[in-house]
Design a protein around this motif. Structure first.
Motif, PDB file in Angstrom:
ATOM      1  N   VAL A  31       0.836  -1.196   0.000  1.00 45.64           N
ATOM      2  CA  VAL A  31       0.000   0.000   0.000  1.00 45.64           C
ATOM      3  C   VAL A  31       0.872   1.247   0.000  1.00 45.64           C
ATOM      4  CG1 VAL A  31      -1.766   1.247   1.271  1.00 45.64           C
ATOM      5  CG2 VAL A  31      -1.855  -1.244   1.147  1.00 45.64           C
ATOM      6  N   ARG A  32       1.933   1.267   0.771  1.00 45.12           N
ATOM      7  CA  ARG A  32       2.802   2.429   0.845  1.00 45.12           C
ATOM      8  C   ARG A  32       3.435   2.718  -0.517  1.00 45.12           C
ATOM      9  NH1 ARG A  32       5.211   4.927   4.942  1.00 45.12           N
ATOM     10  NH2 ARG A  32       3.133   4.708   5.786  1.00 45.12           N
ATOM     11  N   LEU A  33       3.845   1.693  -1.258  1.00 44.76           N
ATOM     12  CA  LEU A  33       4.436   1.916  -2.569  1.00 44.76           C
ATOM     13  C   LEU A  33       3.433   2.545  -3.526  1.00 44.76           C
ATOM     14  CD1 LEU A  33       6.634  -1.268  -3.185  1.00 44.76           C
ATOM     15  CD2 LEU A  33       7.407   1.084  -2.943  1.00 44.76           C
ATOM     16  N   GLU A  34       2.192   2.094  -3.485  1.00 50.61           N
ATOM     17  CA  GLU A  34       1.172   2.677  -4.350  1.00 50.61           C
ATOM     18  C   GLU A  34       0.949   4.142  -4.010  1.00 50.61           C
ATOM     19  OE1 GLU A  34      -0.223   1.426  -6.972  1.00 50.61           O
ATOM     20  OE2 GLU A  34       0.886  -0.435  -6.759  1.00 50.61           O
ATOM     21  N   ARG A  76       4.005   6.321  -5.250  1.00 52.45           N
ATOM     22  CA  ARG A  76       4.067   6.570  -6.688  1.00 52.45           C
ATOM     23  C   ARG A  76       3.236   7.779  -7.102  1.00 52.45           C
ATOM     24  NH1 ARG A  76       3.545   0.274  -8.885  1.00 52.45           N
ATOM     25  NH2 ARG A  76       5.657  -0.360  -8.257  1.00 52.45           N
ATOM     26  N   ARG A  77       2.320   8.199  -6.254  1.00 56.27           N
ATOM     27  CA  ARG A  77       1.517   9.385  -6.553  1.00 56.27           C
ATOM     28  C   ARG A  77       2.178  10.668  -6.064  1.00 56.27           C
ATOM     29  NH1 ARG A  77      -4.154   6.890  -4.179  1.00 56.27           N
ATOM     30  NH2 ARG A  77      -4.225   5.025  -5.527  1.00 56.27           N
ATOM     31  N   CYS A  78       3.284  10.545  -5.333  1.00 58.73           N
ATOM     32  CA  CYS A  78       3.957  11.745  -4.804  1.00 58.73           C
ATOM     33  C   CYS A  78       4.773  12.423  -5.900  1.00 58.73           C
ATOM     34  CB  CYS A  78       4.867  11.366  -3.634  1.00 58.73           C
ATOM     35  SG  CYS A  78       3.978  10.753  -2.182  1.00 58.73           S
ATOM     36  N   HIS A  79       4.937  13.730  -5.750  1.00 59.73           N
ATOM     37  CA  HIS A  79       5.657  14.520  -6.746  1.00 59.73           C
ATOM     38  C   HIS A  79       7.078  14.871  -6.320  1.00 59.73           C
ATOM     39  CE1 HIS A  79       1.285  15.364  -7.368  1.00 59.73           C
ATOM     40  NE2 HIS A  79       1.623  15.186  -8.626  1.00 59.73           N
ATOM     41  N   PHE A  80       7.349  14.889  -5.027  1.00 59.87           N
ATOM     42  CA  PHE A  80       8.698  15.196  -4.558  1.00 59.87           C
ATOM     43  C   PHE A  80       8.925  14.510  -3.221  1.00 59.87           C
ATOM     44  CE2 PHE A  80       6.171  18.244  -2.319  1.00 59.87           C
ATOM     45  CZ  PHE A  80       6.862  18.547  -1.150  1.00 59.87           C
ATOM     46  N   ALA A  81      10.193  14.365  -2.864  1.00 61.69           N
ATOM     47  CA  ALA A  81      10.565  13.715  -1.606  1.00 61.69           C
ATOM     48  C   ALA A  81      11.699  14.500  -0.966  1.00 61.69           C
ATOM     49  CB  ALA A  81      10.988  12.273  -1.832  1.00 61.69           C
ATOM     50  N   ILE A 128      14.121   6.615  -1.766  1.00 62.72           N
ATOM     51  CA  ILE A 128      12.765   7.166  -1.793  1.00 62.72           C
ATOM     52  C   ILE A 128      12.451   7.720  -3.182  1.00 62.72           C
ATOM     53  CG2 ILE A 128      13.350   9.505  -1.023  1.00 62.72           C
ATOM     54  CD1 ILE A 128      10.865   9.379   0.765  1.00 62.72           C
ATOM     55  N   GLY A 129      13.486   8.166  -3.904  1.00 61.98           N
ATOM     56  CA  GLY A 129      13.269   8.600  -5.285  1.00 61.98           C
ATOM     57  C   GLY A 129      12.891   7.443  -6.189  1.00 61.98           C
ATOM     58  N   ALA A 130      13.512   6.279  -5.978  1.00 60.57           N
ATOM     59  CA  ALA A 130      13.149   5.096  -6.766  1.00 60.57           C
ATOM     60  C   ALA A 130      11.715   4.667  -6.499  1.00 60.57           C
ATOM     61  CB  ALA A 130      14.120   3.956  -6.449  1.00 60.57           C
ATOM     62  N   MET A 131      11.258   4.839  -5.265  1.00 65.05           N
ATOM     63  CA  MET A 131       9.862   4.523  -4.955  1.00 65.05           C
ATOM     64  C   MET A 131       8.919   5.500  -5.656  1.00 65.05           C
ATOM     65  SD  MET A 131      10.156   3.732  -0.868  1.00 65.05           S
ATOM     66  CE  MET A 131      11.437   2.653  -0.209  1.00 65.05           C
ATOM     67  N   LEU A 132       9.286   6.768  -5.710  1.00 62.72           N
ATOM     68  CA  LEU A 132       8.455   7.745  -6.393  1.00 62.72           C
ATOM     69  C   LEU A 132       8.354   7.444  -7.887  1.00 62.72           C
ATOM     70  CD1 LEU A 132       8.614   9.417  -3.747  1.00 62.72           C
ATOM     71  CD2 LEU A 132       9.014  11.432  -5.161  1.00 62.72           C
ATOM     72  N   PRO A 175       6.327  -4.169  -5.792  1.00 60.47           N
ATOM     73  CA  PRO A 175       5.937  -4.767  -4.507  1.00 60.47           C
ATOM     74  C   PRO A 175       5.835  -6.275  -4.609  1.00 60.47           C
ATOM     75  CG  PRO A 175       4.043  -3.786  -5.570  1.00 60.47           C
ATOM     76  CD  PRO A 175       5.214  -3.426  -6.414  1.00 60.47           C
ATOM     77  N   LEU A 176       6.104  -6.927  -3.498  1.00 61.10           N
ATOM     78  CA  LEU A 176       5.934  -8.375  -3.425  1.00 61.10           C
ATOM     79  C   LEU A 176       4.485  -8.684  -3.100  1.00 61.10           C
ATOM     80  CD1 LEU A 176       7.234 -11.229  -3.295  1.00 61.10           C
ATOM     81  CD2 LEU A 176       7.557 -10.840  -0.849  1.00 61.10           C
ATOM     82  N   VAL A 177       3.840  -9.435  -3.977  1.00 64.00           N
ATOM     83  CA  VAL A 177       2.432  -9.774  -3.807  1.00 64.00           C
ATOM     84  C   VAL A 177       2.345 -11.173  -3.236  1.00 64.00           C
ATOM     85  CG1 VAL A 177       0.227 -10.072  -4.943  1.00 64.00           C
ATOM     86  CG2 VAL A 177       1.794  -8.295  -5.735  1.00 64.00           C
TER      87      VAL A 177
END
Length: 345
Positions: free
Chosen positions: A3-6, A9-14, A327-331, A337-339
């Motif tokens: 959930v955190r990764l999803e 991905r909607r964030c614009h900056f970190a 954190i940039g790679a996550m953005l 994610p592991l399902v």
């Protein structure tokens, strides 16, 4: 962490708010800010005079009405208003206008492990002051592990040591989560202070605060190891006379002075290992310890940990940037994610 990764991905900056340096990553643009967490303020008018590198160089060289402040201490925002002003100036007008054009601007920030609710709230308020409508918080340990290329989503044990300026964080990760972790109040600043106090007590010498890092002066060559140079010359100010003076310092004595703060790091690693399941400890014996953070470059620290733990110790490539790169790679959506699908009945 799915959930955190999803959400990330909607964030614009970190933002990675560190005690020593502040780094900002903008989605699509990469790392846009990497400056010291310092600001110079005119105490008469309240005006902000300088931020970042220039403010850092002003430390100890200002008149009485100019004060150099650090709104971030140990990865925690201690002055929200000043942190917001510092970030605005570090980003610049052009980048701030580009961010404000984003619909429902979202931001993300790294927070130290076990950060309290007040510290988390201060970080959120700082990014809200930049225009963020929503702020996601990511544990620095997870972000640093992703940034140095560790397969954090796999069911394998891996140990990471984040060596910061104010704290050292040690954790064992598996399946994208922290199995056990410890935050030790010892960092690069504590090591520097130990050297400064040693030179003051033994040689009656005061070092300049910003001209050179005392650690890099005293620990040349192989640093903490006994194979380094036997002595080195240090320049500073005499405590009694106030005049400039140079002394020849025995590096073996400096190594002994450093051992005291670093003992806390070794104790923290031992505590984390004792709290780990045996299967994960067996994985660590093969994979070893990964060191990240600016203080990981302390000469000889990796060899000291290797001798104390008996495990392989490696320093990540560009360790000071691992957290913001993670954190940039996550953005950017580079981490899958592991399902875990439940077994069919």
């Amino acid at each position: 962490m799915t959930v955190r990764l999803e959400q990330l991905r909607r964030c614009h900056f970190a933002v990675d708010l560190g005690a020593a340096r502040t780094r900002v990553y903008v989605k699509g643009a990469g790392l846009v800010v990497d400056q010291p967490s310092a600001a110079a303020v005119n105490t008469r008018t309240g005006a902000l005079i300088a931020v970042g590198e220039f403010a850092e160089r002003m430390t100890g060289r200002t008149p009485s009405y100019i004060r150099v402040v650090r709104p971030i201490s140990g990865g925690t925002v201690v002055d929200i208003q000043m942190a917001q002003r510092m970030l605005r100036h570090l980003l610049g007008d052009k980048m701030r206008r580009a961010l404000r054009r984003k619909p429902r601007l979202r931001g993300a920030a790294c927070t130290p492990h076990d950060a309290g609710p007040l510290a988390q709230r201060a970080t959120i308020e700082t990014l809200v002051g930049l225009g963020a409508r929503r702020v996601e918080l990511v544990d620095t340990l997870i972000a640093a592990a992703v940034g140095c290329g560790l397969p954090v989503e796999q069911p394998e044990g891996m140990m990471i040591v984040v060596c910061g300026a104010a704290h050292t964080q040690v954790a064992v990760l598996s399946l994208g989560s922290i199995v056990t972790a410890e935050r030790i109040p010892v960092g690069g600043e504590a090591v520097d202070n130990a050297i400064v106090q040693h030179l003051r007590l033994e040689h009656e010498l005061m070092l300049p605060s910003q001209s050179v890092r005392p650690l890099q002066l005293a620990l040349s060559g192989n640093g903490l190891t006994a194979h380094g140079p036997t002595s080195t010359e240090i320049h500073g100010r005499d405590v009694a006379t106030g005049l400039a003076r140079s002394v020849r310092v025995d590096t073996a004595a400096v190594r002994d002075a450093i051992q005291t703060p670093l003992t806390g790091v070794l104790d923290g690693i031992g505590k984390v290992l004792r709290g780990c399941p045996p299967d994960l400890v067996a994985d660590l014996a093969d994979r070893g310890i990964i060191m990240v953070g600016g203080s990981a470059l302390l000469p000889g620290l990796d060899q000291m940990l290797r001798q104390a733990t008996g495990m392989p110790v490696n320093i990540a490539e560009r360790p000071e940037l691992c957290a913001v790169q993670g954190i940039g790679a996550m953005l950017e959506g580079q981490i899958e994610p592991l399902v875990l699908d439940p077994l069919a009945a």
